[in-house]
Design an enzyme around this catalytic site. Structure first.
Site, short mmCIF file in Angstrom:
data_model
loop_
_atom_site.label_atom_id
_atom_site.label_comp_id
_atom_site.label_asym_id
_atom_site.label_seq_id
_atom_site.Cartn_x
_atom_site.Cartn_y
_atom_site.Cartn_z
N GLU A 1 69.45 32.01 -98.37
CA GLU A 1 68.90 32.79 -99.49
C GLU A 1 70.28 33.16 -100.30
OE1 GLU A 1 65.39 35.56 -97.84
OE2 GLU A 1 67.39 36.15 -97.42
N CYS B 1 75.49 36.18 -105.52
CA CYS B 1 75.78 36.34 -104.01
C CYS B 1 75.18 34.94 -103.19
CB CYS B 1 75.16 37.63 -103.39
SG CYS B 1 75.32 37.88 -101.62
N CYS C 1 74.16 32.96 -88.60
CA CYS C 1 75.70 33.48 -88.32
C CYS C 1 75.90 33.60 -87.02
CB CYS C 1 75.74 34.98 -88.91
SG CYS C 1 77.51 35.37 -89.05
N CYS D 1 76.93 41.66 -85.91
CA CYS D 1 77.34 42.82 -86.17
C CYS D 1 75.97 43.64 -86.16
CB CYS D 1 77.88 42.75 -87.92
SG CYS D 1 79.37 41.84 -87.96
N CYS E 1 73.62 44.24 -89.35
CA CYS E 1 73.16 43.31 -90.45
C CYS E 1 71.90 42.70 -89.72
CB CYS E 1 74.41 42.41 -90.34
SG CYS E 1 74.22 40.82 -91.38
N PHE F 1 85.01 46.34 -93.08
CA PHE F 1 86.02 47.15 -92.46
C PHE F 1 85.04 47.81 -91.43
CE2 PHE F 1 89.40 50.11 -91.70
CZ PHE F 1 90.38 49.22 -91.15
N ASN G 1 71.67 49.41 -95.80
CA ASN G 1 70.44 48.95 -96.04
C ASN G 1 69.40 48.58 -95.09
OD1 ASN G 1 70.88 48.69 -99.21
ND2 ASN G 1 72.04 47.25 -98.56
N CYS H 1 72.27 43.98 -99.89
CA CYS H 1 73.27 43.35 -98.64
C CYS H 1 72.73 43.69 -97.25
CB CYS H 1 74.40 44.46 -98.71
SG CYS H 1 75.57 44.29 -100.22
N1 SAH Z 1 79.76 37.77 -93.16
C1 SAH Z 1 80.43 38.08 -94.32
C2 SAH Z 1 79.91 38.25 -95.58
C3 SAH Z 1 78.30 38.34 -95.54
S1 SAH Z 1 78.08 40.15 -95.09
C4 SAH Z 1 80.88 39.78 -93.83
O1 SAH Z 1 80.44 40.02 -92.78
O2 SAH Z 1 82.02 40.12 -94.44
C5 SAH Z 1 78.28 40.80 -96.58
C6 SAH Z 1 78.49 42.32 -96.51
O3 SAH Z 1 77.34 43.17 -96.42
C7 SAH Z 1 79.45 42.62 -95.70
O4 SAH Z 1 80.35 43.70 -96.00
C8 SAH Z 1 78.44 43.18 -94.69
O5 SAH Z 1 79.12 44.08 -93.59
C9 SAH Z 1 77.53 44.07 -95.39
N2 SAH Z 1 76.32 44.41 -94.79
C10 SAH Z 1 75.51 43.62 -93.60
N3 SAH Z 1 74.66 44.36 -93.35
C11 SAH Z 1 74.65 45.51 -94.16
C12 SAH Z 1 73.45 46.40 -94.13
N4 SAH Z 1 72.43 46.42 -93.38
N5 SAH Z 1 73.31 47.52 -95.34
C13 SAH Z 1 74.48 47.33 -96.03
N6 SAH Z 1 75.70 46.30 -96.02
C14 SAH Z 1 75.67 45.31 -95.10
FE1 SF4 Z 2 77.41 37.72 -89.77
FE2 SF4 Z 2 76.15 39.66 -90.84
FE3 SF4 Z 2 78.41 40.17 -89.42
FE4 SF4 Z 2 78.62 39.05 -92.05
S1 SF4 Z 2 77.88 41.32 -91.45
S2 SF4 Z 2 79.75 38.45 -90.17
S3 SF4 Z 2 76.64 37.99 -92.04
S4 SF4 Z 2 76.64 39.14 -88.63
#
Ligand code: SAH
Ligand code: SF4
Length: 395
Positions: free
Chosen positions: A120, A133, A140, A144, A147, A254, A330, A373
């Site tokens: 996407e 974006c 991945c 996390c 996410c 972070f 989100n 995000c």
């Molecule tokens: N993998 C990379 C880039 C993709 S994620 C990373 O983790 O930085 C892009 C951003 O969206 C990151 O800061 C991630 O922590 C944030 N993110 C992921 N899931 C989210 C959610 N459910 N709500 C808000 N931000 C989120």
């Molecule tokens: Fe992967 Fe989501 Fe963690 Fe970014 S925030 S490293 S996309 S699992």
């Protein structure tokens, strides 16, 4: 020109039974090739080495300034050279499978790439800019816990062609291409790029680097280096290298101020903890007030959003020219967290702000189409097909 029969003839007899798709996909894609790689590929295919540099310049202009994907439309190339291109190469971008437009104007593209995989990309228009974006991987490897993409295992890395291709697709959709006598202006629909879609860009370093070089090149997509931001969850050994070899802006996911909480939210922290991550940030090349690092901080109710967290955060990053981007969580189906209340987010922002850091709260965009995000996740093809079919039937 359809060259498939010729390619089929050139294959060994046992290969001729393979589907016709294979020869087409097997041709090298001109999109995503560095100048050097394109030059070498043209020569290897039989182009005149003396003209190769000029050909690369002409092709880059057609591919990245004018958005052309059919060699026959490349009118300043001699006819035999156009035929040569069609015979030996393809000019391919991801295919749009589904395009959704949010009521706030955000556009989400579901794209199909070679192998039938899906990724996407999201376009977010704002008053003074437009941010695209893009994804760097299908799925991945990291998990996390807040996410959505993290619930999907890694399928594969994207190629540089597929990363650049996401930008081409968005420009196609927005009609943002130069034409004869009308160069691309300063004011762009796609003015900013963020590597914040699916995947961890620093786990696909070379392809991301090559793609960003094309994005920044003034004969390529000519986006400003300072309008491209790579976001990483903290792949420490690659951070400084990214500064040296890519040279775009850096964002760090972070999200927590103690190793105990960060271990749970961003599990890569168990490998490279907060101290190691901040050491890498302090070593970031060109770090200055003009080129600050963005610290992304997702606001999770009762998990990482206390005043004590805010105070610890500013202490931890002391001395690093930085901006703190607060991201209201989100939600996605089955997510084990809730978004912090607005009053809490504001109180947190206030503490960070008083310590001298800009602390914008990122307005969730495209929530109604699950484009915000962390909401990106490509469903399995079967599930998606079933839904698309059901929707088509019901329309
Ligand atoms: N993998 C990379 C880039 C993709 S994620 C990373 O983790 O930085 C892009 C951003 O969206 C990151 O800061 C991630 O922590 C944030 N993110 C992921 N899931 C989210 C959610 N459910 N709500 C808000 N931000 C989120
Ligand atoms: Fe992967 Fe989501 Fe963690 Fe970014 S925030 S490293 S996309 S699992």
């Amino acid at each position: 020109m359809d060259t498939a029969p010729k390619v089929q003839e050139a294959l060994a007899p046992e290969a001729r039974v393979l589907p016709r798709l294979l020869p087409k996909e097997a041709k090298p894609n001109l999109v995503g090739m560095s100048r050097e790689a394109m030059r070498a590929a043209l020569i290897e295919a039989g182009a005149d080495p003396k003209q190769a540099n000029m050909r690369v310049r002409q092709l880059w202009s057609w591919l990245y300034q004018k958005g052309v994907s059919d060699p026959e439309a490349m009118t300043d190339l001699a006819k035999p050279f156009r035929a040569f291109l069609s015979e030996h190469f393809r000019i391919a971008r991801p295919e749009i499978v589904e395009r959704q437009v949010s009521n706030d104007g955000t556009r989400k593209y579901l794209l199909r790439i070679d192998g039938g995989h899906e990724v996407e990309a999201v376009y977010i228009p704002e008053e003074d800019r437009g941010t695209l974006c893009i994804s760097s991987q299908v799925g991945c490897t990291l998990t996390c816990s807040f996410c959505h993409t993290g619930t999907q295992t890694l399928v594969r890395n994207l190629t540089a062609a597929e990363i650049v291709g996401q930008i081409l697709v968005a420009r196609d959709d927005l009609g943002e291409w130069a034409s004869a006598g009308k160069p691309l202006g300063e004011r762009r629909l796609v003015s900013n790029l963020v590597l914040m879609g699916m995947g961890e860009p620093l786990y696909n370093f070379e392809q991301v680097r090559d793609a960003m070089k094309i994005a920044m090149d003034h004969e390529g997509l000519s986006l400003s280096r300072r309008r491209i931001t790579l976001s990483t969850s903290g792949v420490v050994p690659e951070i400084v290298r990214a500064g040296e070899e890519i040279g775009c802006m850096l964002a760090i996911s972070f999200h927590a101020t103690t190793d105990e909480v960060r271990d749970r939210l961003v599990p890569i922290n168990r490998k490279w903890n907060i101290k190691a991550l901040l050491d890498a940030c302090r070593a970031w090349p060109r770090l200055s007030n003009a080129e600050r690092i963005t610290f992304e901080y997702v606001m999770l109710k009762g998990v990482n959003d206390s005043d004590a967290d805010a105070k610890r955060l500013v202490k931890l990053i002391a001395g690093i020219p930085a901006k703190i981007n607060l991201i209201p969580f989100n939600p996605w189906p089955g997510a084990p967290y809730e978004r912090s209340d607005w009053a809490r987010i504001e109180a947190f922002a206030e503490i960070v702000n008083r310590a001298g850091y800009a602390s914008p709260v990122r307005t969730p965009r495209g929530e109604d189409i699950m484009a915000a995000c962390g909401q990106l996740k490509s469903a399995t093809e079967r599930v998606r097909k079933a839904r698309v079919k059901a929707e088509a039937g019901g329309a």
